[in-house]
Every structure is written in structure tokens, then in C-alpha cells.
Design a protein around this motif. Structure first.
Motif, short mmCIF file in Angstrom:
data_model
loop_
_atom_site.label_atom_id
_atom_site.label_comp_id
_atom_site.label_asym_id
_atom_site.label_seq_id
_atom_site.Cartn_x
_atom_site.Cartn_y
_atom_site.Cartn_z
N ALA A 20 34.48 3.12 -39.03
CA ALA A 20 34.51 3.21 -37.96
C ALA A 20 35.21 2.08 -37.15
CB ALA A 20 32.73 3.28 -37.24
N GLU A 21 35.23 1.28 -37.22
CA GLU A 21 35.60 0.13 -36.10
C GLU A 21 37.50 0.77 -35.75
OE1 GLU A 21 34.68 -3.74 -35.60
OE2 GLU A 21 32.26 -3.08 -36.36
N LYS A 29 38.33 11.98 -33.71
CA LYS A 29 37.20 12.75 -33.75
C LYS A 29 35.67 12.69 -33.83
CE LYS A 29 39.02 16.38 -35.88
NZ LYS A 29 39.08 18.01 -35.74
N LYS A 30 35.83 11.30 -34.02
CA LYS A 30 34.06 11.08 -33.25
C LYS A 30 32.91 11.42 -33.50
CE LYS A 30 35.18 8.04 -29.63
NZ LYS A 30 37.03 8.51 -28.86
N ASN A 31 33.15 11.99 -35.94
CA ASN A 31 32.20 12.97 -35.98
C ASN A 31 32.33 12.07 -37.41
OD1 ASN A 31 33.84 14.44 -37.56
ND2 ASN A 31 34.00 15.69 -36.03
N GLU A 32 31.06 11.98 -38.18
CA GLU A 32 30.71 11.53 -39.24
C GLU A 32 31.61 12.27 -40.80
OE1 GLU A 32 28.59 9.29 -39.21
OE2 GLU A 32 28.74 8.11 -41.69
N VAL A 33 32.10 13.04 -40.18
CA VAL A 33 32.38 13.49 -41.97
C VAL A 33 34.28 13.24 -41.79
CG1 VAL A 33 31.46 15.47 -42.53
CG2 VAL A 33 33.19 15.65 -40.23
N SER A 34 34.52 12.82 -40.55
CA SER A 34 36.10 11.89 -40.45
C SER A 34 36.14 10.77 -40.61
CB SER A 34 36.16 12.47 -38.46
OG SER A 34 35.62 11.38 -38.19
N LEU A 35 34.49 10.24 -41.02
CA LEU A 35 34.88 8.65 -41.92
C LEU A 35 34.54 8.20 -43.00
CD1 LEU A 35 34.32 5.84 -40.53
CD2 LEU A 35 31.98 5.68 -40.24
N ILE A 258 47.93 17.85 -33.81
CA ILE A 258 46.74 17.59 -32.75
C ILE A 258 47.11 16.03 -32.18
CG2 ILE A 258 44.64 18.49 -30.76
CD1 ILE A 258 47.34 20.01 -30.71
N ILE A 259 46.07 15.76 -33.98
CA ILE A 259 45.62 14.27 -34.29
C ILE A 259 46.87 13.56 -33.85
CG2 ILE A 259 43.98 13.02 -35.79
CD1 ILE A 259 42.72 14.85 -36.75
N THR A 260 47.74 13.67 -34.55
CA THR A 260 48.99 13.29 -34.44
C THR A 260 49.19 13.07 -32.73
OG1 THR A 260 49.36 13.57 -37.02
CG2 THR A 260 51.48 12.57 -35.44
#
Ligand code: SF4
Ligand code: SF4
Length: 306
Positions: A20-21, A29-35, A258-260
Motif C-alpha cells: 500500500a505504501e 484509488k485508495k481502495n482494497e481492490v486497487s491494491l 484519468i489515473i495517468t
């Protein structure tokens, strides 16, 4: 990878959340499935038969820059990129197979042929420039673009070809200038005789004005510290306080603009803070990303608030 081997790898995850770091996607995104950890939980659920491999899970897997940062920091050294590729490979649609074919990739690379360089090689030396700069010799793409798309078949084919080329006893030294190609090549199952031939020699033209350096995500810390030693010799060098992703990751920017954009703007802000007038890097895709940040950045800044 067989299902049992995949399970074994996924079970190595201790859920410590160190990924996560470092995961650039999680930072946005700060959600679990993005990790990485969250993706692993879902994939283990699929292998255990508790979950179906759905479109949503596929979407989550594609929400990854394939930067490999999670593996470099993971205490269990889990190769997330390889694991994701295995699941993607088994679930590619016909259209996805076509879009990730060698034909399409070569077509996408055509505009970059303008960057083709000529290089005088010494006897026994080969320069592995990478896809954006051209293949001057008989080597082929390092295959990272195919691995990230889940084309394990193409990855294996190109890897086998490159290993065969590298095993030529006439070749004593293979020089890489792209950090991603170098890292990908080093991860092939190589005999020691080939490993010893691999050298990373970035083309760094140290400027006469304040400059900084962007570390490509695929570059190992060991290589980075060697580069840093060279950079630190210049009084114009201003190190970045943190080395974060430029957001481009192959053609990730095409599917997740958007993320980019958010990662690009974050990077631009960090660079601006240093006061550097020039940014050096060792990956053609990162160069492209940084240039996009420079050109588009000012325009976007007028409308974009983080
Ligand atoms: S760093 Fe590795 S072990 Fe820790 S949660 Fe992430 S994937 Fe799992
Ligand atoms: S490869 Fe990079 S983007 Fe993908 S999960 Fe790991 S750290 Fe995140």
C-alpha cells in the motif's frame, strides 16, 4: 503457472500491506481492490472456487501499471505482474488477443521509429535499445508489453528467442539503456554465463543547469544507487524527495487516462518544487510521460485541482 503453483504464491501474502505504501494505483484509488493484496484475495477466492472470475475482477487486474514496485518491497517477494498475467492469459477475449498481438504492437510502435539511432558497436558488444529506439540486431522486444497484457504465449516466445541470441559465444557484452528492458531481461531464467553479459548503461547527458532525475519504476534500487553516485558528482543535481511513478506504464494511459493524468500532475508538482530546469530518466516511456507532463501540465493546471 499451474493452479497449485499460483495458489502457493498467493498464500505467501501475509496481508502486511507494505504494498500500500508503494503502489501508485492505490495512492490514487485508495481502495482494497486497487491494491496488490486486494487483488490477491480475489484471485485466491477464484482458485478456491468461492468466486467466479468476473468482468469486475478482470477490470481490477487491469488496474495495474505493471511497475513491479509491490514485488520489490514485498517481504514474500511475490511476483504480482506474473500472477496477474496468468489470470489474464486464461481469460482473454478474441478481441483482446488481437489487440495485444505482435502485429498491433509493431503498428503502435511505428511512429517511434523516428527515434531510431545508429550506434557503432565494438566487437563482441550488442546494444539492446528497446522497442521505441529500434532493434538494430537480431534481438526482439524484451516482451514486457506482452506480459502486462497477459500474452504469456508471446512473452515465452520472445524470451526464448532473446535467450538464444544472448547465448551466442561471440557476444561478450549486452548493453541496455532502458531500465524496463534490462529488468525484464534479468528476470528471464538465465544461466550465469548470460547474466554476466548484461550491463545497464543509461545515456545520461548531464546538463549545465539545475536538473533532477526520474527513476523508472522498473529500475532496481541497486541500479538507481549506482546512477545516483554519477548524478551526485554534478553540483547541478537536485534529487527528487520521492521517486513516484510518472503514470504512463506502457500504454496504461490509453485505458486509464484519468489515473495517468493524476499521477502525471503529482509528478509535475514534485519536479516543479525542486526548481530543476531539466529532468533526466532512463526509460523511453517515462520520457514520453514526463514530456507530456511538461507540455500539457501548464494547461491542465489552470483547470485541475488535486
Ligand atoms: S507486501 Fe506482499 S505480503 Fe505484504 S500485503 Fe502486499 S503482497 Fe501481501
Ligand atoms: S505492479 Fe505496480 S501498479 Fe501493479 S499492483 Fe504492483 S505496485 Fe501496484
Amino acid at each position: 503457472m499451474e493452479a497449485n503453483h499460483l495458489k502457493e504464491n498467493l498464500r505467501k501474502c501475509s496481508r502486511c500491506a507494505i504494498c500500500a505504501e508503494v503502489c501508485p494505483i492505490f495512492h490514487i484509488k485508495k481502495n482494497e481492490v486497487s491494491l496488490t493484496r486486494g487483488k490477491f484475495t480475489q484471485l485466491l477466492g477464484v482458485l478456491n472456487g468461492d468466486l467466479k472470475f468476473s468482468k469486475k475482477i478482470k477490470k481490477n487486474l487491469n488496474l495495474c501499471l505493471n511497475c513491479g514496485k509491490c514485488q520489490s518491497f514485498c517481504p514474500s517477494n511475490i511476483d504480482a505482474v506474473k500472477i496477474f498475467a496468468n489470470f489474464k492469459y486464461k481469460n482473454l477475449s478474441k478481441l483482446e488477443r488481437f489487440l495485444s498481438s505482435e502485429f498491433i504492437f509493431k503498428l503502435k510502435m511505428l511512429p517511434f521509429n523516428v527515434f531510431k539511432r545508429k550506434y557503432k558497436e565494438k566487437e563482441g558488444e550488442i546494444h539492446f535499445f528497446g522497442c521505441i529506439s529500434s532493434y538494430k540486431n537480431d534481438f526482439k522486444c524484451c516482451a514486457m508489453p506482452y506480459l502486462s497484457k497477459g500474452r504469456l504465449d508471446v512473452y515465452e516466445k520472445l524470451m526464448t528467442h532473446n535467450i538464444k541470441m544472448a547465448s551466442d559465444p561471440k557476444i561478450k557484452k549486452i548493453i541496455f539503456s532502458c531500465a524496463t528492458c534490462y529488468d525484464t531481461f534479468k528476470k528471464y531464467p538465465l544461466p550465469r554465463t548470460i547474466e554476466e553479459k548484461l550491463y545497464f548503461e543509461p545515456e545520461l547527458k548531464i546538463p549545465n543547469k539545475p536538473f533532477t532525475y526520474h527513476k523508472p519504476c522498473h529500475m532496481s534500487d541497486e541500479t538507481y544507487s549506482k546512477i545516483n553516485e554519477t548524478l551526485k558528482r554534478s553540483e547541478n543535481y537536485i534529487p527528487l524527495p520521492a521517486q513516484e511513478c510518472c503514470g504512463f506504464g506502457g500504454d496504461f494511459f490509453l485505458s486509464h487516462p484519468i489515473i495517468t493524468l493524476k499521477l502525471m500532475m503529482k509528478k509535475r508538482k514534485q519536479i516543479k518544487k525542486t526548481g530543476a530546469k531539466k529532468v533526466l530518466t532512463s526509460c523511453p516511456v517515462c520520457s514520453f510521460g514526463l514530456l507530456a507532463g511538461k507540455i500539457l501540465g501548464g494547461f491542465i493546471e489552470a483547470f485541475y485541482k488535486e
